[in-house]
Structure formats: C-alpha cells, structure tokens
Design a protein around this motif. Structure first.
Motif, PDB file in Angstrom:
ATOM      1  N   GLY A   1       7.709   1.058  -9.464  1.00  0.00           N
ATOM      2  CA  GLY A   1       8.668   2.001 -10.015  1.00  0.00           C
ATOM      3  C   GLY A   1       9.881   2.194  -9.135  1.00  0.00           C
ATOM      4  O   GLY A   1      10.156   1.427  -8.209  1.00  0.00           O
ATOM      5  N   SER A   2      10.614   3.273  -9.394  1.00  0.00           N
ATOM      6  CA  SER A   2      11.920   3.484  -8.778  1.00  0.00           C
ATOM      7  C   SER A   2      11.852   3.868  -7.307  1.00  0.00           C
ATOM      8  O   SER A   2      12.862   3.847  -6.607  1.00  0.00           O
ATOM      9  N   ARG A   3      10.660   4.224  -6.799  1.00  0.00           N
ATOM     10  CA  ARG A   3      10.548   4.640  -5.398  1.00  0.00           C
ATOM     11  C   ARG A   3      10.196   3.481  -4.469  1.00  0.00           C
ATOM     12  O   ARG A   3       9.936   3.696  -3.283  1.00  0.00           O
ATOM     13  N   ALA A   4      10.196   2.270  -5.001  1.00  0.00           N
ATOM     14  CA  ALA A   4       9.948   1.080  -4.188  1.00  0.00           C
ATOM     15  C   ALA A   4      11.013   0.044  -4.507  1.00  0.00           C
ATOM     16  O   ALA A   4      11.195  -0.329  -5.662  1.00  0.00           O
ATOM     17  N   VAL A   5      11.734  -0.403  -3.492  1.00  0.00           N
ATOM     18  CA  VAL A   5      12.813  -1.371  -3.713  1.00  0.00           C
ATOM     19  C   VAL A   5      12.637  -2.554  -2.768  1.00  0.00           C
ATOM     20  O   VAL A   5      12.104  -2.426  -1.657  1.00  0.00           O
ATOM     21  N   ASN A   6      13.108  -3.721  -3.221  1.00  0.00           N
ATOM     22  CA  ASN A   6      13.049  -4.939  -2.421  1.00  0.00           C
ATOM     23  C   ASN A   6      14.454  -5.341  -1.996  1.00  0.00           C
ATOM     24  O   ASN A   6      15.408  -5.219  -2.772  1.00  0.00           O
ATOM     25  N   LEU A   7      14.558  -5.855  -0.779  1.00  0.00           N
ATOM     26  CA  LEU A   7      15.839  -6.327  -0.257  1.00  0.00           C
ATOM     27  C   LEU A   7      15.658  -7.706   0.365  1.00  0.00           C
ATOM     28  O   LEU A   7      14.629  -7.984   0.990  1.00  0.00           O
ATOM     29  N   GLY A   8      16.674  -8.558   0.228  1.00  0.00           N
ATOM     30  CA  GLY A   8      16.633  -9.857   0.861  1.00  0.00           C
ATOM     31  C   GLY A   8      15.970 -10.902  -0.003  1.00  0.00           C
ATOM     32  O   GLY A   8      15.768 -10.723  -1.208  1.00  0.00           O
ATOM     33  N   GLY A   9      15.618 -12.013   0.618  1.00  0.00           N
ATOM     34  CA  GLY A   9      14.993 -13.116  -0.088  1.00  0.00           C
ATOM     35  C   GLY A   9      14.835 -14.290   0.846  1.00  0.00           C
ATOM     36  O   GLY A   9      14.948 -14.163   2.075  1.00  0.00           O
TER      37      GLY A   9
ATOM     38  N   LEU B   1       0.836  -1.205   0.000  1.00  0.00           N
ATOM     39  CA  LEU B   1       0.000   0.000   0.000  1.00  0.00           C
ATOM     40  C   LEU B   1       0.868   1.250   0.000  1.00  0.00           C
ATOM     41  O   LEU B   1       0.591   2.211  -0.733  1.00  0.00           O
ATOM     42  N   ALA B   2       1.920   1.256   0.792  1.00  0.00           N
ATOM     43  CA  ALA B   2       2.832   2.410   0.808  1.00  0.00           C
ATOM     44  C   ALA B   2       3.443   2.629  -0.570  1.00  0.00           C
ATOM     45  O   ALA B   2       3.508   3.766  -1.064  1.00  0.00           O
ATOM     46  N   ALA B   3       3.871   1.552  -1.212  1.00  0.00           N
ATOM     47  CA  ALA B   3       4.451   1.676  -2.547  1.00  0.00           C
ATOM     48  C   ALA B   3       3.425   2.187  -3.545  1.00  0.00           C
ATOM     49  O   ALA B   3       3.738   3.017  -4.409  1.00  0.00           O
ATOM     50  N   ALA B   4       2.191   1.697  -3.442  1.00  0.00           N
ATOM     51  CA  ALA B   4       1.128   2.138  -4.357  1.00  0.00           C
ATOM     52  C   ALA B   4       0.820   3.616  -4.178  1.00  0.00           C
ATOM     53  O   ALA B   4       0.389   4.286  -5.126  1.00  0.00           O
ATOM     54  N   LEU B   5       1.044   4.142  -2.986  1.00  0.00           N
ATOM     55  CA  LEU B   5       0.819   5.564  -2.711  1.00  0.00           C
ATOM     56  C   LEU B   5       2.024   6.421  -3.089  1.00  0.00           C
ATOM     57  O   LEU B   5       2.057   7.610  -2.797  1.00  0.00           O
ATOM     58  N   ASP B   6       3.029   5.800  -3.725  1.00  0.00           N
ATOM     59  CA  ASP B   6       4.215   6.493  -4.227  1.00  0.00           C
ATOM     60  C   ASP B   6       5.068   7.077  -3.108  1.00  0.00           C
ATOM     61  O   ASP B   6       5.701   8.122  -3.269  1.00  0.00           O
ATOM     62  N   VAL B   7       5.101   6.395  -1.982  1.00  0.00           N
ATOM     63  CA  VAL B   7       5.980   6.772  -0.877  1.00  0.00           C
ATOM     64  C   VAL B   7       7.285   5.999  -1.026  1.00  0.00           C
ATOM     65  O   VAL B   7       7.265   4.817  -1.380  1.00  0.00           O
ATOM     66  N   PRO B   8       8.447   6.610  -0.803  1.00  0.00           N
ATOM     67  CA  PRO B   8       9.698   5.849  -0.853  1.00  0.00           C
ATOM     68  C   PRO B   8       9.634   4.668   0.121  1.00  0.00           C
ATOM     69  O   PRO B   8       9.520   4.859   1.337  1.00  0.00           O
ATOM     70  N   THR B   9       9.685   3.464  -0.414  1.00  0.00           N
ATOM     71  CA  THR B   9       9.425   2.264   0.384  1.00  0.00           C
ATOM     72  C   THR B   9      10.508   1.223   0.161  1.00  0.00           C
ATOM     73  O   THR B   9      10.878   0.935  -0.976  1.00  0.00           O
ATOM     74  N   VAL B  10      10.996   0.654   1.269  1.00  0.00           N
ATOM     75  CA  VAL B  10      11.937  -0.460   1.213  1.00  0.00           C
ATOM     76  C   VAL B  10      11.228  -1.696   1.747  1.00  0.00           C
ATOM     77  O   VAL B  10      10.743  -1.707   2.882  1.00  0.00           O
ATOM     78  N   GLY B  11      11.161  -2.736   0.921  1.00  0.00           N
ATOM     79  CA  GLY B  11      10.564  -3.999   1.332  1.00  0.00           C
ATOM     80  C   GLY B  11      11.641  -4.952   1.821  1.00  0.00           C
ATOM     81  O   GLY B  11      12.648  -5.152   1.137  1.00  0.00           O
ATOM     82  N   ILE B  12      11.434  -5.526   2.992  1.00  0.00           N
ATOM     83  CA  ILE B  12      12.395  -6.437   3.606  1.00  0.00           C
ATOM     84  C   ILE B  12      11.861  -7.867   3.497  1.00  0.00           C
ATOM     85  O   ILE B  12      10.778  -8.175   4.023  1.00  0.00           O
TER      86      ILE B  12
END
Length: 321
Positions: A292-300, A267-278
């Motif tokens: 897009g570029s304001r949402a990034v994923n880390l880990g696995g 939801l944060a990413a959909a609202l175009d907030v800079p978001t890091v997913g862990i």
C-alpha cells in the motif's frame, strides 16, 4: 471444496517469500472463515507465520540444513514426512513452485495443488501436483500467491493485500525510549548494498530531526558495518543480535524504516510501518515492497537512489527529516 477445509500451505523460504504469502491466509479466512490453515516453513522462519492469527499449526522443515548432508539427515527427513502423512488435510497448496516444495507437498495425504508448468518457478514442480493453475508471471509475487490460492479454492482475491500480522508485544530493554528510525543496511549480496556514506548522511539528517538511528545486523561482517556507521552517526544505536520476533518488535515500533533489498524491509512494510525500500541491483517491480501507500520503492538495477530522493520519499510518507 467443502466449507471448512483443512489446508496446509507450503511456502518454506526465503524471508521475503514467506512474508509475501501471508495475505493468502487473510484471503482464505475472509472467504472460507471456517477453514483451518497450517503452514510448512523453513525452521529459521517459523516465527513469521506464527504472527498471523489465522494460522493454526506451523510445521518447521529443515531443507537448508538437510541438503548439507542428505544421507546423515535421512532419519529426520523420514520422520518429517511421516508427521505430514498423519495429519488429516483436505488440500496441500504449494505456492512456491520449486522442486523442493513440490516434494514436500507430495508427503501430504491430500489433494496436491500448485502452479502450472508455465508459471511455476521450476516447471518440473508442476508434475507433482494433482491440480494446477496458470498464473500470470508479470504479477507481483504477493498477487501471484493470492491468485493461485483463489483459483484453487474458488474465490476472487480482490482489494489490497492484508498481511494480517501485528507487532509482537515484546520489551527490548536496549531500545531507546525516544522516537527512532531503523536503517536496514545489510543484505545477502554486496551488489545490493547502499554506499556507507549515504547511510551516514541520512543518519545525520534523521538525528537533526529528532530521530535516533537503530542499525540491526545478522553476521559479524554486518555487525562491523553497523558499528562503523554508528560511530559516524550521532546517537545511533547498534542493535544486539535478535531473533525474528525481536526484529518484528523493533520494526513495528519504529517511526520509519529505510532498508535495502532484504526480507526485514518487507517485514516492516507488512507491519504497516512507513518504509522506503532502496534497490541498487534488482528491479523492485515484481518482488519489491508491496503493502500500500506506506511502502515505497526507490532505485533499480544499477540505479541506486540518492539520499535526497530517500528524504523526499520520507516526506511523502509524513516523515520529515
């Protein structure tokens, strides 16, 4: 398909899946601007489609509640089906591809469309559709939804996904009147959690850079974790219980959001907030943050990211801590 079709989308749950379906509405409105679009969704998530101005009617369904006692819920189920049958739709599009969503689709008096046998999450669901489309399984969930709708309705879904939602204009009286970051530490499975010491270290770094940490929760167990973390992070705020609209307002006004594999991160990413997913227990490739570029994923899977890796990604997003 006529130029102004009346379409009902069937995507009932979960929170992340519902969010991943929002770009379908934007695409349809772009290519068929006169189309009318309704949406059948689980009652607990009904606030999400309502945030998109392209959705006309949101029709709540209670499959999660009904399955606890089908027999006692039969009159409510029958009333729901009758309600769908009375609506004059041209097309019912099931992007979920499950037996439960296919059965809901069959309640609609319209052409029933969905995934083909090889691409439906539950292949038997494809037997309930009048028209099916085969969509590649190696696409992100957002693109699978977009491609299915495009194939059914006869347009090309290209470009970046547009979720089409905006932050609700709500006042949260408890929210600090200072810049803040939201830490989404809670998720449905324990193996998706990030170590509490990592959250504390990150929260202290955020504090030293002038950002207060806000920690939401959804259950008593999660509330206890929020309280523990807030006790260790200077100036941190343990949020009160919130509904989805309030959560969207909190996330949409944040300087940044850092979250584990949970629907609110999407939801944060959909609202175009800079978001890091862990990610600690799942592979984000097919169902991770996708905005897009304001949402990034880390880990696995079995590879949780370090605090320093999160801080580095925040810096790439323009958030220096």
């Amino acid at each position: 398909m006529q130029n102004a079709p009346h379409i009902v989308l069937i995507k009932t749950s979960s929170l992340g899946d519902v969010l991943h379906n929002l770009p379908v509405v934007t695409d349809i409105r772009k290519h068929l601007p006169d189309a009318r679009i309704d949406w059948v969704v689980e009652e607990s998530f009904a606030a999400l489609p309502a945030l998109h101005p392209g959705v006309g009617h949101v029709i709540p369904v209670a499959m999660r509640r009904w399955r606890k006692s089908w027999w006692r819920s039969r009159s409510e189920i029958q009333a729901f089906c009758r309600k769908l049958q009375t609506r004059p739709y041209d097309l019912a599009l099931d992007t979920q591809g499950l037996l439960k969503s296919a059965l809901i689709t069959r309640c609609v008096r319209a052409e029933h469309c969905g995934h083909a046998w090889g691409s439906a999450r539950e292949p038997l669901a494809s037997l309930f559709y009048d028209r099916t489309c085969a969509i590649a399984e190696d696409l992100h969930a957002v693109e699978r939804n977009r491609q299915l709708a495009a194939s059914v309705l006869g347009y090309t879904a290209d470009g970046a996904p547009d979720y089409g939602i905006r932050t609700p204009d709500l006042v949260l009286p408890w929210l600090p009147d200072t810049p803040y970051a939201v830490l989404l530490h809670a998720t449905s499975r324990d193996d998706k959690l990030w170590d509490e010491q990592n959250w504390i270290t990150l929260g202290k770094r955020l504090h030293s850079s002038g950002l207060r940490a806000v920690l939401p929760w959804g259950s008593e167990k999660e509330k206890a974790r929020s309280e523990r973390l807030c006790a260790a992070i200077p100036s941190a705020v343990c949020a009160p219980r919130m509904n989805l609209n309030e959560a969207a307002a909190l996330l949409g006004k944040a300087r940044t959001v850092i979250g584990v594999d949970t629907g609110l991160s999407h939801l944060a990413a959909a609202l175009d907030v800079p978001t890091v997913g862990i990610y600690t227990a799942t592979d984000p490739g097919l169902t991770g943050l996708y905005a897009g570029s304001r949402a990034v994923n880390l880990g696995g899977k079995h590879a949780p990211p370090t605090v320093n890796a999160v801080i580095e990604k925040l810096a790439n997003l323009g958030v220096h801590v």
